[in-house]
Write a protein that holds these residues in place. Structure first.
Motif, short mmCIF file in Angstrom:
data_model
loop_
_atom_site.label_atom_id
_atom_site.label_comp_id
_atom_site.label_asym_id
_atom_site.label_seq_id
_atom_site.Cartn_x
_atom_site.Cartn_y
_atom_site.Cartn_z
N SER A 1 31.48 76.20 68.90
CA SER A 1 30.02 76.22 68.99
C SER A 1 29.47 77.64 68.94
CB SER A 1 29.55 75.51 70.26
OG SER A 1 30.13 76.12 71.39
N VAL A 2 30.28 78.63 69.33
CA VAL A 2 29.88 80.04 69.28
C VAL A 2 31.04 80.81 68.65
CG1 VAL A 2 29.22 82.08 70.61
CG2 VAL A 2 28.46 79.82 71.35
N ILE A 3 30.73 81.61 67.64
CA ILE A 3 31.74 82.42 66.96
C ILE A 3 31.24 83.86 66.99
CG2 ILE A 3 32.93 82.87 64.79
CD1 ILE A 3 32.36 79.85 64.12
N ILE A 4 32.02 84.74 67.61
CA ILE A 4 31.65 86.15 67.70
C ILE A 4 32.66 86.96 66.90
CG2 ILE A 4 31.21 88.10 69.23
CD1 ILE A 4 30.75 86.01 71.48
N GLU A 5 32.16 87.67 65.92
CA GLU A 5 33.01 88.53 65.09
C GLU A 5 33.27 89.83 65.83
OE1 GLU A 5 32.91 92.12 63.73
OE2 GLU A 5 30.85 91.44 63.88
N ALA A 6 34.52 90.33 65.72
CA ALA A 6 34.88 91.58 66.38
C ALA A 6 35.83 92.39 65.50
CB ALA A 6 35.49 91.30 67.75
N VAL A 7 35.48 92.56 64.24
CA VAL A 7 36.29 93.38 63.33
C VAL A 7 35.77 94.81 63.37
CG1 VAL A 7 36.87 91.42 61.83
CG2 VAL A 7 34.87 92.83 61.30
N PRO A 8 36.52 95.77 62.82
CA PRO A 8 36.01 97.15 62.77
C PRO A 8 34.64 97.22 62.10
CG PRO A 8 38.32 97.09 62.17
CD PRO A 8 37.86 95.65 62.27
N LEU B 1 26.62 78.94 66.54
CA LEU B 1 25.99 80.25 66.63
C LEU B 1 26.98 81.29 66.12
CD1 LEU B 1 23.78 82.20 67.69
CD2 LEU B 1 25.00 82.18 69.86
N LEU B 2 26.58 82.03 65.10
CA LEU B 2 27.41 83.12 64.59
C LEU B 2 26.85 84.43 65.12
CD1 LEU B 2 27.85 82.12 60.83
CD2 LEU B 2 29.17 81.38 62.83
N ALA B 3 27.73 85.24 65.70
CA ALA B 3 27.28 86.49 66.31
C ALA B 3 28.21 87.63 65.91
CB ALA B 3 27.27 86.35 67.82
N THR B 4 27.69 88.84 66.02
CA THR B 4 28.48 90.03 65.76
C THR B 4 28.35 90.97 66.96
OG1 THR B 4 28.84 91.91 64.28
CG2 THR B 4 26.57 91.13 64.50
N ASN B 5 29.37 91.76 67.19
CA ASN B 5 29.30 92.74 68.26
C ASN B 5 29.06 94.15 67.72
OD1 ASN B 5 31.75 93.47 67.22
ND2 ASN B 5 32.84 93.44 69.15
N THR B 6 28.65 94.25 66.48
CA THR B 6 28.43 95.56 65.88
C THR B 6 27.30 96.30 66.57
OG1 THR B 6 28.20 96.74 63.80
CG2 THR B 6 26.80 94.81 64.08
N SER B 7 27.43 97.61 66.63
CA SER B 7 26.38 98.41 67.26
C SER B 7 25.82 99.47 66.32
CB SER B 7 26.92 99.10 68.52
OG SER B 7 27.99 99.96 68.17
N SER B 8 26.50 99.71 65.22
CA SER B 8 26.04 100.79 64.36
C SER B 8 25.64 100.36 62.95
CB SER B 8 27.12 101.87 64.26
OG SER B 8 28.27 101.34 63.62
N ILE B 9 25.81 99.09 62.63
CA ILE B 9 25.44 98.59 61.31
C ILE B 9 24.20 97.71 61.45
CG2 ILE B 9 26.18 97.20 59.33
CD1 ILE B 9 29.07 97.88 60.12
N PRO B 10 23.17 97.94 60.65
CA PRO B 10 21.97 97.09 60.73
C PRO B 10 22.27 95.70 60.17
CG PRO B 10 21.77 98.65 58.93
CD PRO B 10 23.05 98.98 59.65
N MET B 11 22.98 94.90 60.94
CA MET B 11 23.49 93.63 60.46
C MET B 11 22.43 92.56 60.25
SD MET B 11 26.58 94.07 59.79
CE MET B 11 27.02 92.39 59.41
#
Length: 95
Positions: A45-52, A74-84
């Motif tokens: 139900s929730v998928i969080i991407e954590a690739v480089p 829900l698709l989520a990313t943990n990126t902090s520096s890319i304007p995803m």
């Protein structure tokens, strides 16, 4: 050891170090799983991407994940520096 095990250990340590009662922390952690293969994501139900944080890598991952994931996931990313947000809106047709 699988490639995802170090990340799982970090999550476990973060939960245990957050001042949460151990039973509650263990219960929360039991609901988290790492997926070394995309094929197992279809029921989540929730998928969080954590690739480089490489924009092309994240985009190359999100397109097939979007196809595999259930429609209400829900698709989520943990990126902090890319304007995803802008980039994903252009490449992933999910609300």
């Amino acid at each position: 050891m699988s490639a995802v095990q170090p990340g799982v250990g970090i999550i476990d340590g973060g939960i245990m170090g957050a001042g949460i009662a151990e039973a509650a922390a263990r219960a929360a952690f039991s609901r988290i799983s790492a997926a070394p293969e995309l094929s197992v994501l279809g029921e989540q139900s929730v998928i969080i991407e954590a690739v480089p944080e490489i924009e092309e890598l994240e985009l190359d991952l999100f397109a097939p994940v979007d196809e595999i994931a259930r429609p209400d996931a829900l698709l989520a990313t943990n990126t902090s520096s890319i304007p995803m947000a802008k980039t994903l809106l252009l490449h992933v047709p999910r609300p």
